[in-house]
Design an enzyme around this catalytic site. Structure first.
Site, PDB file in Angstrom:
ATOM      1  N   GLY A  45       0.785  -1.054  -0.028  1.00  0.00           N
ATOM      2  CA  GLY A  45      -0.091  -0.238   0.132  1.00  0.00           C
ATOM      3  C   GLY A  45       0.794   1.264   0.029  1.00  0.00           C
ATOM      4  N   GLN A  50       2.898   9.788   1.669  1.00  0.00           N
ATOM      5  CA  GLN A  50       4.339   9.241   1.597  1.00  0.00           C
ATOM      6  C   GLN A  50       4.769   9.586   0.505  1.00  0.00           C
ATOM      7  OE1 GLN A  50       2.197   5.131   2.427  1.00  0.00           O
ATOM      8  NE2 GLN A  50       4.339   4.993   3.608  1.00  0.00           N
ATOM      9  N   CYS A 105       5.679  -0.205   7.552  1.00  0.00           N
ATOM     10  CA  CYS A 105       5.291   1.059   6.987  1.00  0.00           C
ATOM     11  C   CYS A 105       6.585   1.443   5.995  1.00  0.00           C
ATOM     12  CB  CYS A 105       5.056   2.182   7.760  1.00  0.00           C
ATOM     13  SG  CYS A 105       4.530   3.559   6.725  1.00  0.00           S
ATOM     14  N   LEU A 106       6.364   1.614   4.599  1.00  0.00           N
ATOM     15  CA  LEU A 106       7.667   2.168   3.987  1.00  0.00           C
ATOM     16  C   LEU A 106       8.058   3.309   4.163  1.00  0.00           C
ATOM     17  CD1 LEU A 106       6.207   1.245   0.317  1.00  0.00           C
ATOM     18  CD2 LEU A 106       7.651   0.074   1.572  1.00  0.00           C
ATOM     19  N   HIS A 147      -4.701   0.830   7.335  1.00  0.00           N
ATOM     20  CA  HIS A 147      -3.449   1.543   7.478  1.00  0.00           C
ATOM     21  C   HIS A 147      -3.217   2.688   6.521  1.00  0.00           C
ATOM     22  CE1 HIS A 147       1.130   1.073   8.164  1.00  0.00           C
ATOM     23  NE2 HIS A 147       1.045   1.898   7.149  1.00  0.00           N
ATOM     24  N   GLU A 148      -3.662   2.581   5.309  1.00  0.00           N
ATOM     25  CA  GLU A 148      -3.658   3.769   4.456  1.00  0.00           C
ATOM     26  C   GLU A 148      -4.388   4.753   4.551  1.00  0.00           C
ATOM     27  OE1 GLU A 148      -0.894   3.469   2.618  1.00  0.00           O
ATOM     28  OE2 GLU A 148      -0.549   1.281   3.008  1.00  0.00           O
ATOM     29  N   HIS A 151      -3.014   7.124   6.943  1.00  0.00           N
ATOM     30  CA  HIS A 151      -2.080   8.074   6.344  1.00  0.00           C
ATOM     31  C   HIS A 151      -2.635   9.440   5.995  1.00  0.00           C
ATOM     32  CE1 HIS A 151       1.918   6.311   6.633  1.00  0.00           C
ATOM     33  NE2 HIS A 151       1.282   5.079   5.964  1.00  0.00           N
TER      34      HIS A 151
HETATM   35 ZN    ZN Z   1       2.176   3.088   5.896  1.00  0.00          ZN
END
Ligand code: ZN
Length: 196
Positions: A45, A50, A105-106, A147-148, A151
């Site tokens: 995701g 991000q 998470c990236l 989760h996304e 963000h």
């Molecule tokens: Zn994340």
């Protein structure tokens, strides 16, 4: 084009993102670049904040989870096929008893922690053509969407941990924000972009 992923500590990750409409400049190109960026980092995701844009949009592709042998054949097939772009999403309902899953998470490389979330969601969103949909999801797909979605609300999974866990992670998170980390995809670190 692969875009740099914004690291923990950048203020854009704490902003509540704003809605967009179909006149948003070069949207198609942006979406294509976001998919390329997500795949390049082996993510499931990626949310617009991000890559530094505080707009309400995120992508999900759960295919990598299909390799995990702990899932049934049916679940694996579902995970393999799920790829979607969510624009201006609103989670309308969340229900069920919270369950824990080890999230990453990236924007926060090398940190994984159990996060509790409700298992079922109902979400309204617009697709790339700005058609509105209302759909229900559960399990791991719901988890990635939640989760996304966090963000674009300016919330990170680390915000949801106990104060004890947060204390334990403090040094590691500080190092990430300073760029003191080895990572095999392009990132942008807040402490480094500040000094010129
Ligand atoms: Zn994340």
């Amino acid at each position: 084009m692969i875009l740099p992923i914004v690291a923990y500590g950048d203020p854009v990750l704490k902003k509540k993102a704003v809605e967009i409409d179909k006149d948003y400049p070069k949207l198609e190109e942006l979406i294509a670049n976001m998919y390329e960026t997500m795949y390049g980092a082996y993510g499931v995701g990626l949310a617009a904040p991000q890559i530094g844009l505080a707009i309400r949009m995120f992508l999900v592709d759960t295919e990598p989870f299909a390799e995990d042998e702990s899932f049934s054949e049916e679940e694996a097939a579902q995970l393999k096929a799920f790829k979607k772009t969510f624009i201006n999403p609103i989670i309308l309902e969340e229900e069920g008893d919270e369950w824990a899953f080890n999230e990453g998470c990236l924007s926060i490389p090398d940190v994984r922690e159990d996060v509790f979330r409700q298992p079922k969601i109902k979400i309204q969103y617009q697709d790339e053509d700005f058609n509105t949909h209302v759909e229900e999801y559960d399990g791991l797909i719901a988890r990635v969407i939640q989760h996304e979605y966090d963000h674009i609300e300016g919330v990170l999974f680390t915000d949801k941990l106990s104060s004890f866990k947060k204390r334990l992670l403090k040094g590691k998170l500080l190092n990430i924000s300073k760029g003191k980390i080895r990572v095999d995809y392009r990132m942008r670190f807040p402490a480094m972009s500040r000094k010129r």
